[in-house]
Design a protein around this motif. Structure first.
Motif, PDB file in Angstrom:
ATOM      1  N   PRO A 122       0.817  -1.224   0.000  1.00 14.46           N
ATOM      2  CA  PRO A 122       0.000   0.000   0.000  1.00 14.46           C
ATOM      3  C   PRO A 122       0.848   1.271   0.000  1.00 14.46           C
ATOM      4  O   PRO A 122       0.496   2.259  -0.658  1.00 14.46           O
ATOM      5  CB  PRO A 122      -0.811  -0.124   1.299  1.00 14.46           C
ATOM      6  N   HIS A 123       1.966   1.244   0.717  1.00 16.94           N
ATOM      7  CA  HIS A 123       2.843   2.416   0.784  1.00 16.94           C
ATOM      8  C   HIS A 123       3.554   2.631  -0.554  1.00 16.94           C
ATOM      9  O   HIS A 123       3.720   3.765  -0.998  1.00 16.94           O
ATOM     10  CB  HIS A 123       3.866   2.231   1.905  1.00 16.94           C
ATOM     11  N   THR A 160       1.076   4.112  -3.102  1.00 18.21           N
ATOM     12  CA  THR A 160       0.818   5.537  -2.896  1.00 18.21           C
ATOM     13  C   THR A 160       1.993   6.393  -3.337  1.00 18.21           C
ATOM     14  O   THR A 160       1.825   7.407  -4.020  1.00 18.21           O
ATOM     15  CB  THR A 160       0.499   5.811  -1.419  1.00 18.21           C
ATOM     16  N   ASP A 161       3.209   5.977  -2.973  1.00 16.97           N
ATOM     17  CA  ASP A 161       4.401   6.788  -3.239  1.00 16.97           C
ATOM     18  C   ASP A 161       4.805   6.753  -4.711  1.00 16.97           C
ATOM     19  O   ASP A 161       5.184   7.778  -5.281  1.00 16.97           O
ATOM     20  CB  ASP A 161       5.553   6.301  -2.367  1.00 16.97           C
ATOM     21  N   ALA A 201       2.803   5.602  -7.217  1.00 16.89           N
ATOM     22  CA  ALA A 201       1.613   5.656  -8.073  1.00 16.89           C
ATOM     23  C   ALA A 201       1.556   4.456  -9.012  1.00 16.89           C
ATOM     24  O   ALA A 201       1.374   4.590 -10.222  1.00 16.89           O
ATOM     25  CB  ALA A 201       1.584   6.965  -8.867  1.00 16.89           C
ATOM     26  N   MET A 228      -5.632  -1.097   4.324  1.00 18.55           N
ATOM     27  CA  MET A 228      -6.379  -0.117   3.534  1.00 18.55           C
ATOM     28  C   MET A 228      -7.876  -0.104   3.827  1.00 18.55           C
ATOM     29  O   MET A 228      -8.537   0.905   3.605  1.00 18.55           O
ATOM     30  CB  MET A 228      -6.135  -0.363   2.040  1.00 18.55           C
ATOM     31  N   VAL A 284      -5.754   1.299  -4.121  1.00 21.19           N
ATOM     32  CA  VAL A 284      -4.693   2.266  -3.823  1.00 21.19           C
ATOM     33  C   VAL A 284      -4.949   3.566  -4.556  1.00 21.19           C
ATOM     34  O   VAL A 284      -4.830   4.663  -3.994  1.00 21.19           O
ATOM     35  CB  VAL A 284      -3.316   1.683  -4.209  1.00 21.19           C
ATOM     36  N   LEU A 323      -7.897   5.494  -2.905  1.00 18.11           N
ATOM     37  CA  LEU A 323      -7.541   6.157  -1.648  1.00 18.11           C
ATOM     38  C   LEU A 323      -6.640   7.366  -1.899  1.00 18.11           C
ATOM     39  O   LEU A 323      -6.744   8.378  -1.196  1.00 18.11           O
ATOM     40  CB  LEU A 323      -6.843   5.159  -0.725  1.00 18.11           C
ATOM     41  N   THR A 324      -5.762   7.247  -2.882  1.00 15.30           N
ATOM     42  CA  THR A 324      -4.904   8.384  -3.218  1.00 15.30           C
ATOM     43  C   THR A 324      -5.727   9.543  -3.743  1.00 15.30           C
ATOM     44  O   THR A 324      -5.541  10.705  -3.348  1.00 15.30           O
ATOM     45  CB  THR A 324      -3.851   7.969  -4.264  1.00 15.30           C
TER      46      THR A 324
END
Length: 529
Positions: free
Chosen positions: A40-41, A44-45, A47, A297, A447, A450-451
């Motif tokens: 998940p991290h 997000t970082d 993309a 998440m 993901v 949520l972003t």
């Protein structure tokens, strides 16, 4: 009292060398489980798209599976200690590449390098253990410690990785390996003996390349169909992969020392045992990926809390792996594997009861239940594979369980991961107020949703997140249901086809003659145990 006092005669250096080998094995386990928490991290970082996320997960296993046997042969040629140390250094360097990857492409490339490097460690480690502990009793104890170190890594990895993710960036979990491997590189030359096999078989690099050239185009084609639908590119990839698969099989039948000895599959216990391990890894590996993502998440757990949520299951799996060989002395292996699969199916059924609002307790319980059954499946499946072949082919057979585990988990993530992604995309209902450009990312994966939600006003973000949670949960339930149905069928197959194999306590009695191709299985299982 020390191990050397309990088992005198080996000296201190072999036990020090074993500690070095255990450290490297621990790193392998840590790497597997921290990645699940980091996804998940990473998404997000960096993309990452849903397809890129799957490649980050599964490419490592494909590399390990393809190169494991080849690296064992290379170690025989150039020296097992030398290759072990080279591989350890390469794992450390590849981990650094992954930790500082600036985009998904570099991370995927780092995972490729990491998989190739990791493939050097297990065969060299087992070869060195046999060299350091030639006496069977000490060898058995040493292998037990080495295998146990993987379990330690599986328990410690999620906790340590979760703690790092809560405090640092996602790349920090890849750096766990670096200080451990520095100890390995410093202590290894002094504590590990060198060993070469002057009569080692010729390396079959062509077969290793063909195995990858078969599976990767097929996986690429499947993922492209999921992403863009049927088209020329995915169809061509599928055709190329299948054609090269035919070439691979023909080559294995022709060469003197094949990468995969196809003649072993004539043995029912071997083929069904290996198929059970492959199928189990494929189905539960994919489900576990969705479970760990759900923890963070959907259920809202921190990375550390998610790691701790896996610990009860890991501990129960360790107990059941230990208990299975004991019960196998009185209970037929087919019944143990069948019972284990039924317990796994029960755990997966509990997963299908999870809702976005259920909280983490249901998933923690579900994972713990299926881990109880997994120990029986893994322990007895490996015994069937290794113990059902002639002694002269034991070396070839012994590597197949790990290859099936690596390939199975990667295949499951690649295929069932695509299924879960398709379910998400089909069912997510985006609010009309979501901007068109943001809707593309939100409709691709949880993901992405949520972003995007973090950039929208609360009155739009709330409904978007709720819809994304529901769609992701549908994907999880579908994957778990699919896995449960297939494993239930596998349980029936194993019990029906292998019930003639006797318990280990009756190893001297011949198994009921259902197939002449299974002759010797009972005695082989006793030796494997």
């Amino acid at each position: 009292m020390t191990v050397n006092e309990l088992l005198p005669g080996a000296g201190r250096r072999p036990w020090a060398g074993l500690a070095v080998l255990c450290l490297a094995n621990l790193v392998i386990a840590v790497d597997i489980f921290v990645l699940m928490l980091a996804v998940p991290h990473i998404g997000t970082d960096l993309a990452t798209s849903a397809t890129e996320t799957l490649w980050i997960f599964d490419i490592h296993g494909f590399m390990v599976g393809a190169f494991l046997i080849t690296m064992g042969g290379l170690g025989d040629r150039i020296g097992r200690r030398r290759l072990f140390l080279i591989g350890s250094a390469a794992v450390g360097l590849a981990s650094v590449v992954c930790a500082y990857a600036p985009n998904p492409e570099v991370l995927i490339a780092g995972r490729v390098l990491l998989g190739i490097a990791v493939a050097t460690l297990p065969p060299c480690s087992l070869g060195l253990i046999r060299t350091m502990f030639p006496e069977p009793r000490r060898m058995g104890v040493a292998i037990g410690f080495w295998a146990g170190s993987f379990t330690v890594g599986a328990i410690v990895g999620p906790v340590l990785g979760g703690a790092l993710l809560d405090q640092f960036w996602w790349g920090s979990v890849f750096l766990i390996a670096v200080p451990i491997l520095l100890v390995v590189l410093v202590a290894g030359p002094a504590s590990l003996p060198e060993h070469r096999n002057p009569d080692a078989a010729r390396l079959d690099l062509t077969s290793a390349a063909l195995s990858l050239a078969t599976i990767l185009p097929i996986i690429f084609g499947i993922k492209e169909v999921a992403h863009d639908g049927w088209g020329l590119t995915p169809v061509a990839a599928l055709v190329v992969g299948l054609a090269l698969g035919v070439v691979f099989v023909r080559r294995q039948r022709r060469v003197t020392n094949p990468l995969m000895d196809l003649s072993l599959f004539r043995n029912r216990a071997y083929s069904i045992g290996l198929g059970s391990l492959l199928t189990y890894a494929m189905l539960t590996g994919a489900t576990l990926m969705f479970v760990t993502m759900h923890f963070q998440m959907v259920a809202g757990l921190s990375a550390l809390e998610s790691g701790l949520a896996l610990v009860p299951g890991m501990a129960l799996s360790t107990l059941s792996v230990t208990l299975a060989p004991v019960l196998a002395r009185w209970v037929r292996p087919a019944y143990l594997i069948g019972a284990g699969l039924v317990v796994v199916v029960l755990g997966l059924f509990l997963v299908t009861r999870v809702e976005p609002t259920s909280g983490p307790a249901v998933l923690i319980t579900s994972f713990a239940v299926w881990c109880v059954g997994s120990g029986f499946v893994l322990a007895m499946g490996i015994s069937l594979v290794v113990g059902s072949v002639p002694v002269e082919k034991a070396a070839s057979a012994s590597s197949m369980p790990q290859i099936s585990n690596e390939f199975g988990a990667s295949l499951g993530i690649a295929t069932l991961g695509v299924v879960g992604t398709l379910i998400y995309r089909a069912q997510v209902e985006l609010p009309a107020a979501v901007p068109a450009e943001a809707a593309v990312a939100a409709g691709d994966s949880l993901v992405g949703a949520l972003t995007v939600a973090g950039t929208l006003p609360p009155e739009v973000a709330g409904p978007l997140v709720g819809a994304a949670f529901q769609a992701f949960n549908s994907g999880l339930q579908t994957v778990a249901t699919t896995a449960a149905i297939i494993l239930a069928g596998l349980a029936v197959l194993v019990v029906v086809k292998l019930r003639h194999i006797p318990p280990l306590a009756r190893q001297d009695a011949a198994p009921e003659p259902e197939s002449t191709e299974d002759s010797g299985t009972g005695a082989g299982l006793a030796a494997a145990a």
